[in-house]
Scaffold this motif. Structure first.
Motif, mmCIF file in Angstrom:
data_model
loop_
_atom_site.group_PDB
_atom_site.id
_atom_site.type_symbol
_atom_site.label_atom_id
_atom_site.label_comp_id
_atom_site.label_asym_id
_atom_site.label_seq_id
_atom_site.Cartn_x
_atom_site.Cartn_y
_atom_site.Cartn_z
ATOM 1 N N ASN A 185 0.856 -1.181 0.000
ATOM 2 C CA ASN A 185 0.000 0.000 0.000
ATOM 3 C C ASN A 185 0.895 1.235 0.000
ATOM 4 O O ASN A 185 1.758 1.371 0.868
ATOM 5 C CB ASN A 185 -0.899 -0.026 1.246
ATOM 6 N N SER A 187 1.715 4.426 1.042
ATOM 7 C CA SER A 187 1.343 5.378 2.087
ATOM 8 C C SER A 187 2.510 6.258 2.510
ATOM 9 O O SER A 187 2.438 6.894 3.564
ATOM 10 C CB SER A 187 0.794 4.642 3.315
ATOM 11 N N ARG A 191 -0.803 10.514 -2.243
ATOM 12 C CA ARG A 191 -0.650 9.997 -3.600
ATOM 13 C C ARG A 191 -0.850 11.097 -4.631
ATOM 14 O O ARG A 191 -1.747 11.930 -4.509
ATOM 15 C CB ARG A 191 -1.629 8.841 -3.835
ATOM 16 N N TYR A 205 -5.108 4.899 3.537
ATOM 17 C CA TYR A 205 -3.699 4.961 3.888
ATOM 18 C C TYR A 205 -3.520 4.204 5.199
ATOM 19 O O TYR A 205 -4.438 4.126 6.013
ATOM 20 C CB TYR A 205 -3.249 6.409 4.102
ATOM 21 N N TYR A 206 -2.310 3.677 5.434
ATOM 22 C CA TYR A 206 -2.029 2.975 6.676
ATOM 23 C C TYR A 206 -0.855 3.620 7.402
ATOM 24 O O TYR A 206 0.071 4.138 6.774
ATOM 25 C CB TYR A 206 -1.681 1.507 6.401
ATOM 26 N N ASP A 207 -0.885 3.547 8.734
ATOM 27 C CA ASP A 207 0.262 3.986 9.514
ATOM 28 C C ASP A 207 1.194 2.797 9.747
ATOM 29 O O ASP A 207 0.889 1.647 9.381
ATOM 30 C CB ASP A 207 -0.171 4.634 10.822
ATOM 31 N N ARG A 278 -1.448 9.730 8.377
ATOM 32 C CA ARG A 278 -0.954 8.355 8.372
ATOM 33 C C ARG A 278 0.283 8.169 7.491
ATOM 34 O O ARG A 278 0.931 7.130 7.556
ATOM 35 C CB ARG A 278 -2.054 7.402 7.904
ATOM 36 N N THR A 279 0.576 9.101 6.620
ATOM 37 C CA THR A 279 1.756 8.940 5.776
ATOM 38 C C THR A 279 3.013 8.945 6.636
ATOM 39 O O THR A 279 3.077 9.598 7.669
ATOM 40 C CB THR A 279 1.839 10.046 4.716
#
Length: 424
Positions: A185, A187, A191, A205-207, A278-279
């Motif tokens: 993903n 992140s 994007r 998005y993921y942390d 989260r980026t």
């Protein structure tokens, strides 16, 4: 590293640029022209330094079969936990190193982006990026034939990165069917406009903890992942809770040390904040409440190019060279030093407060998983707020990261090392 940097006694004031007394030239990495970035200023040269500790050995998988879910691909199942993997530009590699699976690397989109300069401080080693197969061409086209030859168990990359690099959805489908499932993903940062968003439009998005848990499930390492998160999150919370928030914080200019008016028509300055929390690319600056000297000038972009007079006009108290850990020794060449020399030698920029005060510091790589992020958060905290976190000792010649005394460290290295080694 240039031979004339080996004797610290002879280093000049600018060679010690307070990277904190750091001799410029030991270990480097950067962003990439063509990844999920809004500009091409984050180009990532090679980092060849490796750790000196005991090689990581993956622990036995916890179950015969594993399943995990991650946007945009959804749930992915494996009959047995993956043993070999292809990564992107260093982030997935750092997560999997933390989970004990560094030796499973089969290839990467950009192996030179995998910064390993912190690993030796916790006794962890990993395959040298120089020895990892690069599955992209010089113009960042995907080399599908390399993926077929490597035959990994999983491709730990967002499939939209492959589409962004010019692969068709048909080719993507063939790789999934004939080589390995995708499980990644994008992140690192917001994007770029026009991002492919395959297969169903915009996705989450993921942390970093989310990535740890998801890769932990995919690789049969749920217990180790839980232990890692339980170590990582409190350590970060302790550091960030102590970060100053008042108006007396120093103003910071986050510059790319590789680019300056002599090679890029100006100094490239980055926005240290992130539109999406989260980026993880510049996470340490956001977490540490960096007071941006250039706030308000980005016009929605992640970076801006400024000239000599503008740098003096905004007059940062501190200059941090984003990507600096890798730019100090990129392919055997020091890319930070020319910018440092220019700042000191130019009649305008020599008046900038950060230059007058020798407050120039090497910054981190944006491709940071849990290990790299812990070290880079500690590094930045000491650089910006020494009264709270202790002075930043700087890099000595030949070191990738200074040996900070045990009572001055901001997180438990022994516990982190134990988790990587399989002691949950």
């Amino acid at each position: 590293m240039p031979s004339n940097d080996t004797d610290e006694q002879d280093a000049t004031r600018r060679e010690y640029v307070k990277y904190g007394g750091a001799v410029v030239g030991a270990g480097i990495l950067a962003g990439c022209a063509g990844t999920d970035s809004q500009s091409t200023t984050e180009s990532t040269p090679a980092e060849t330094a490796t750790g000196t500790g005991t090689a990581v050995t993956a622990s036995p998988t916890e179950t015969a079969s594993t399943a995990a879910a991650m946007d945009p691909v959804g749930e992915v199942s494996f009959e047995t936990a993956p043993e070999s993997w292809v990564g992107g530009f260093g982030f997935t590699a750092d997560v999997l190193t933390a989970l004990g699976h560094a030796d499973g690397v089969a290839g990467m989109l950009g192996p030179s982006y995998w910064f390993q300069g912190f690993y030796d401080r916790i006794g962890v080693s990993a395959p040298s990026p120089d020895e990892v197969t690069k599955v992209t061409s010089e113009d960042w086209s995907i080399l599908a034939e390399e993926l077929y030859e490597l035959d990994p168990d999983v491709v730990g990359v967002d499939p939209n990165v492959f589409l962004y690099y010019g692969l068709s959805t048909e080719e993507l489908g063939r790789l999934t069917d004939e080589v390995a499932p995708f499980f990644g993903n994008a992140s690192r940062r917001t994007r770029v406009e026009g991002w492919p968003d395959w297969p169903d439009g915009a996705y989450d998005y993921y942390d970093i903890p989310s990535f740890i848990r998801r890769y932990g499930r995919a690789f049969g390492e749920t217990e180790r992942a839980a232990a890692l998160v339980d170590t990582y999150e409190p350590a970060l919370a302790d550091i960030t809770s102590r970060a100053p928030t008042g108006s007396d914080r120093p103003t910071v200019g986050l510059l790319n040390g590789r680019y300056n008016p002599q090679n890029r028509d100006g100094f490239v300055v980055y926005d240290p904040a992130s539109e999406i929390d989260r980026t993880y690319g510049k996470k340490q600056y956001r977490d540490l409440n960096v007071r941006d000297a250039f706030a308000g000038v980005y016009d929605g972009q992640s970076s801006v190019t400024v000239g000599y007079e503008a740098l003096l006009e905004h007059d940062p108290d501190v200059i941090v060279f984003h990507l600096g850990v890798s730019h100090r020794d990129l392919g055997g060449e020091n890319y930070v030093q020319p910018t440092v020399d220019l700042l000191y030698d130019n009649s305008v920029t020599s008046q900038v407060t950060a230059v007058e005060e020798d407050a120039l510091y090497v910054g981190g790589t944006p491709y940071q998983g849990p290990i790299v992020n812990l070290f880079q958060t500690e590094m930045t905290a000491k650089q910006l707020y020494p009264d709270e976190f202790g002075a930043w000792p700087g890099f000595s010649a030949g070191e990738s990261y200074p040996d900070i005394p045990a009572d001055e460290r901001l997180f438990d290295r022994e516990r982190l090392a134990a988790i990587v080694a399989g002691d949950r």
